[in-house]
Write an enzyme that holds these catalytic residues in place. Sequence first.
Site, PDB file in Angstrom:
ATOM      1  N   SER A   1       0.935  -1.217  -0.096  1.00 49.41           N
ATOM      2  CA  SER A   1       0.039   0.056   0.097  1.00 49.41           C
ATOM      3  C   SER A   1       0.881   1.211   0.092  1.00 49.41           C
ATOM      4  O   SER A   1       1.832   1.380   0.818  1.00 49.41           O
ATOM      5  CB  SER A   1      -0.847  -0.071   1.151  1.00 49.41           C
ATOM      6  OG  SER A   1      -1.735   1.234   1.425  1.00 49.41           O
ATOM      7  N   ASP A   2       0.588   2.115  -0.808  1.00 49.72           N
ATOM      8  CA  ASP A   2       0.878   3.250  -0.747  1.00 49.72           C
ATOM      9  C   ASP A   2       0.616   4.316   0.548  1.00 49.72           C
ATOM     10  O   ASP A   2      -0.410   3.929   1.126  1.00 49.72           O
ATOM     11  CB  ASP A   2       0.615   4.331  -1.855  1.00 49.72           C
ATOM     12  CG  ASP A   2       1.316   5.823  -1.811  1.00 49.72           C
ATOM     13  OD1 ASP A   2       2.284   5.663  -1.527  1.00 49.72           O
ATOM     14  OD2 ASP A   2       0.312   6.939  -2.306  1.00 49.72           O
ATOM     15  N   LYS A   3       1.226   5.236   1.212  1.00 49.97           N
ATOM     16  CA  LYS A   3       0.822   5.815   2.479  1.00 49.97           C
ATOM     17  C   LYS A   3       0.197   6.985   2.289  1.00 49.97           C
ATOM     18  O   LYS A   3      -1.380   7.076   2.765  1.00 49.97           O
ATOM     19  CB  LYS A   3       1.937   6.311   3.215  1.00 49.97           C
ATOM     20  CG  LYS A   3       1.756   6.832   4.633  1.00 49.97           C
ATOM     21  CD  LYS A   3       2.913   7.244   5.020  1.00 49.97           C
ATOM     22  CE  LYS A   3       3.638   8.565   4.579  1.00 49.97           C
ATOM     23  NZ  LYS A   3       2.738   9.829   4.724  1.00 49.97           N
ATOM     24  N   THR A  63      -4.100   6.777   1.138  1.00 55.33           N
ATOM     25  CA  THR A  63      -4.462   5.552   0.880  1.00 55.33           C
ATOM     26  C   THR A  63      -4.633   4.865   2.492  1.00 55.33           C
ATOM     27  O   THR A  63      -5.680   4.503   2.906  1.00 55.33           O
ATOM     28  CB  THR A  63      -3.718   4.733   0.264  1.00 55.33           C
ATOM     29  OG1 THR A  63      -3.172   5.130  -1.309  1.00 55.33           O
ATOM     30  CG2 THR A  63      -4.085   3.197   0.115  1.00 55.33           C
ATOM     31  N   THR A 107      -1.909  -1.264  -3.753  1.00 60.60           N
ATOM     32  CA  THR A 107      -2.908  -0.104  -3.708  1.00 60.60           C
ATOM     33  C   THR A 107      -2.020   1.299  -4.024  1.00 60.60           C
ATOM     34  O   THR A 107      -0.966   1.499  -3.618  1.00 60.60           O
ATOM     35  CB  THR A 107      -3.576  -0.043  -2.353  1.00 60.60           C
ATOM     36  OG1 THR A 107      -2.545   0.767  -1.383  1.00 60.60           O
ATOM     37  CG2 THR A 107      -4.056  -1.233  -2.244  1.00 60.60           C
TER      38      THR A 107
END
Length: 908
Positions: free
Chosen positions: A339-341, A344, A628
Amino acid sequence: MSGPPAHGGDVSPQDSAFHALDGATLLSRLGSDPERGLSDAEAARRLERFGPNQLTLLRGRPAWLRFLEQFHNPLLYTLLITGLIKLWIDSLGEALVIWSVTLINAVIGFVQEDRAESSIAALAQSVRTEVDVVRGGRQLRLPSEQLVIGDLVRLSAGARVPADLRLLQTRELRLDESALTGESLPVAKSTQAAPLEAALGDRRGMAHAGSFVTAGLGSGLVVACAGATEVGQISTVLRQHHSLSTPLTRKIQRFSQTLLKVILVLAALTFAVGLIRQRGSAEMFDGAVALAVGAIPEELPAIVTITLAIGVRRMARRNAIIRKLPAVEALGSTTVICSDKTGTLTQNRMLVQEIYAGGDLRPLESLWGEAALAANHAMGETLLAGLLCNDARHSEEDGLVGDPTETALLVSARSAGLDAQRSLLEHPRRDAIPFESERQYMATLHGSARILVKGSVEAVLPRCLSQLDASGGDEPLNAAAVHGAVAAMAGRGQRVLAFAVGWAQPQQPSLEEQHVAEGLQFLGLQGMLDPPRPEVIAAVAACRAAGIRVKMITGDHLDTALAIAAQIGLGLGHGPLEGLDGPALARLTPAELASQGDRLDVFARVAPAQKLELVRALQANGEIVAMTGDGVNDAPALKQADIGIAMGRGGTEVAREAADMLLTDDNFATIEAAVEEGRAVYLNLRKSLAFVLPVNGAASMTILLAALLGLELPVTALQVLWLNMVSSLTMSVPLAFEPRCEGLMLQPPRPPRQPLLTGGLIRRLLLVSLFNWALIFSLFAWGRHSGLDLAGARTMAVQGLVLAQMVYLLSISQVSKGLHRAAERGWGQLTQAPVLLLGLALALMLQVAFSQLAWMNQLFSTEALSLKQWLICALPMLPMIPVALAAQRLDPTAEPADHGLFSGESRA
C-alpha cells in the site's frame, strides 16, 4: 550572455543527471540563456528535431483481435476441430451445435473484457497545460506541447509544471509532488544541485512534470520533455508491460492442457478399440467424438465468467469497482497487500496531533474548551501564534486554502475554541517576513505590537532567551526539555514547528530580520502529521487475521513511514518494526531485495522503478500481490501486481486506468471486504467444478467402457452437449449466487501453488462420477431390457442423471442449511434461496421439453417417456443422498465452515 553556445543544438532529450549540475554547466550543456532563453529559430529547430512535448499514445488492440483471442483455449480448439470433422462427414446439425457452444463462450468473454486500455492517454492528458516561457527575451504563453529542451520556463502559484525543469531562480517556491513521489507536504525548492545518487524526492533543484506550484515563484530550464520526463518514463514502463495472468487463469490453463491430453488419448483409444472389435469406423468416430465432447467441460468458461461477474456486482455494492474480470478471484488469493501511504492509509491532510507549552506535552483533543486553555496560558498563546503567523485563509467556495502545514494550524486553533475572526481583528497584521527555506522561519508584526515567529526548532529556539510558563509568567528557557519534547513528537512521526513571541517598538512600521534575531520568548511546539484513516487500523488487523501481510511502500521519509506503520499495526507478529529507504534498496542485489522484501513491512523514499522492483521481488517469492495507490508514481506497480487497486475518488486518472479495481470511497478498509468477496467467489467456483465435472467424468467413462466392451453407446455426443451446456449450466449458475460463509476471513490465504483440483476434490469427483456412470448404464440397460428402442433407453439414462444431479446440487449448496434443520424449522427455509429454486425449476422444465417435445426428439434423438418411466428415472435420487454425504467427507476442505445438505451456516 548574448546567446546560446554553438554546441547547444547538440543537446539530447535523453541526457540525465541534470539535478547534479551547477547553473553554469547546465547553461553550457543546454545552450540557453538565463534571461533571454532560446531564440525562436533555435526553439523551432529543436521542436522539429525532437518532436513535441507530448507522450506517445499506445494503440489498443482492435475489437476483432480481442474477440478472436477468446477462442485461445486448448479445449475450445478441440471443439472447433471436432465441428469441422463433423461437417466433413455431412453432420451439419451437430457441427452447428458444437460451434454454437464455442461462440457463446467467446461472446460472454468478449463482452466482459471489452475495456480499452487508456493509461497512456490519461498520462498524456495529465501533463497538457499552458506555460509561461521566455524566448528571445520575450515572455510568451504557449501550449506545453511546444516546449523544447533548453526553454526558459517561469512558474507561479497554481501552475502545473509542464516538463522536467532544472531550477535557476526560486522565491518561496513550493511544489506539490505527492502524485509523483508520495511526499504528503509541499516541497520547498531551491537552485542547489543535489548529489548524483539523490532520490527523486530529494532533488530540491528540480521541478518535475505533473507537479503543482502551491506557493512562490521560480524559473528553470527544460531538461526533459515528453517520454524522457519522470512521468514519461512511467508511461514507457506501462507501454512495455503486459498484464499478468491471475492465479485462477493460470490454474485453468494448466487444467485445460492436462485434461486435453487425457481426452485425446482416451478418444484415440476408443476409436482404436472399436476398430479392433470390427465396429464401423463411422460409428467409432462418433463414439470418439462423443467421448471428447463428454469429457470437455464446455460449460466451464461460461460458469467461470458468470461467477466472476456476480462477484463484480457484489463488490460494487461494497464500494469496490472491478475493471478486469479475473481480478475478482485474484483478490481472494492475495497473500500480500503493498500500500501507498499518502491518501491511501492516511487522510492526505496535515492535522496537529500534540502541543507542547508551559512544560506540558498534551494531545490536541485534550485542549478543547476554555477550561483546558485557562489551566495552561502558554498553550493558548501557542495556538494563537499558529493562527496569526499564518498565510492560509478560509474561502467560502474552497474552504481552507493554503499550505497544508498552515491550514493544519488554523484547524488546531479552531478546534481548541479560538475565534479566528476576532483574533485577526484584535491583532491586525502590519508586516511580515515570509518563510524561506534558507531561513526556516516566518515572522509577522501585528498592531498589538507583538512579533510572532514560526519555524523549525533549529531556527527558532536559538533566538529565544526565555519561555512562557503555564501561568503566563516569564521563566528561563529550558532548552533540554524542549528538545526532549521535540524528540518524543518526532519519534511519533510528527513534523514539529516552534513558536515564539517578541515585542515591537511603539508604532514600528515594518519588520526586519534584526527584530527577531534574539531576545524572543519561547511559546511552545505544535506537532502535526498526515494521520491514518480511522478505519485502516481495523482493516489491517482483519488482513492480519486472514493471513495477509500489509506492506507500506511510500515516497515519504522513513521516520514518518515507520511512525504511521506503528500506529496502524503493521509488522505485528513479525518482530520489531523496521524499514528501508530508497538509497538502501538501490544497493541491494536481487537476492537481497527478495529477502528484505519478504522480511520488512515499510519501504520509504522509494522511486517509481523501485516500487515495481519490490512487487516483482515479492512475486518471485511466490506471493500473490495486491498493490494499492493513488498517484502517477504508483501506476507501473499497479500494472505489474496480480491485482492493482486505485483510489476512485481522490486518485489520479493515471492510477485509476492502470488498476484492476477502484475503491469508490478511497477507503483501505474496503479492500478487506473485497478480499472476502474474492474468497467467496473462489469457493463458489470450486463448488461449480465439484458439480459439473462428475457429469463429464461419467459421460466419458460410459462411452469408453462401451467401446472397450463392444456395447451400444448409452448417450450420443449431442446429448452430452445438452447435459453440459443446458442442464449442468442451468443448475450450476445458482451456485454463483451462494452467500458468503462464516469464517472466510479467519482462514489463511490459499497456497499460491495449490492446484485447481486438490486431492480431496479429485476423490469427490471420482466417487460421484462412478455413481453417475453406474446410473447411466443401469437405466440404459433397464430401458433396453424392457423393450425400449435405442432412443428411449438413452432418454431414460439422460433424465435419470439430471434428476440425481438435482439432489447433488442441494448437497453442495449451503443455502439449504441442512435437511435436518429444514425439517426442524420448516421447509419454507428453502425459499431463502430463490435463485437455487429457480435453477432447479428451469432445469426440470427443460428436461421435460427434452423428452416430451417432438422437435426436441428429432434434434437430440430422444423419445417421450411415460409416467412409470419418469418414476423409474427418479429412483436414483435416493441413493444419491448417501453418495453426496460420502463425497463431502472425502473433501473436508471444501468450505471453512459446515455446509451443504446436511449441515451449515451462512450469512448474506
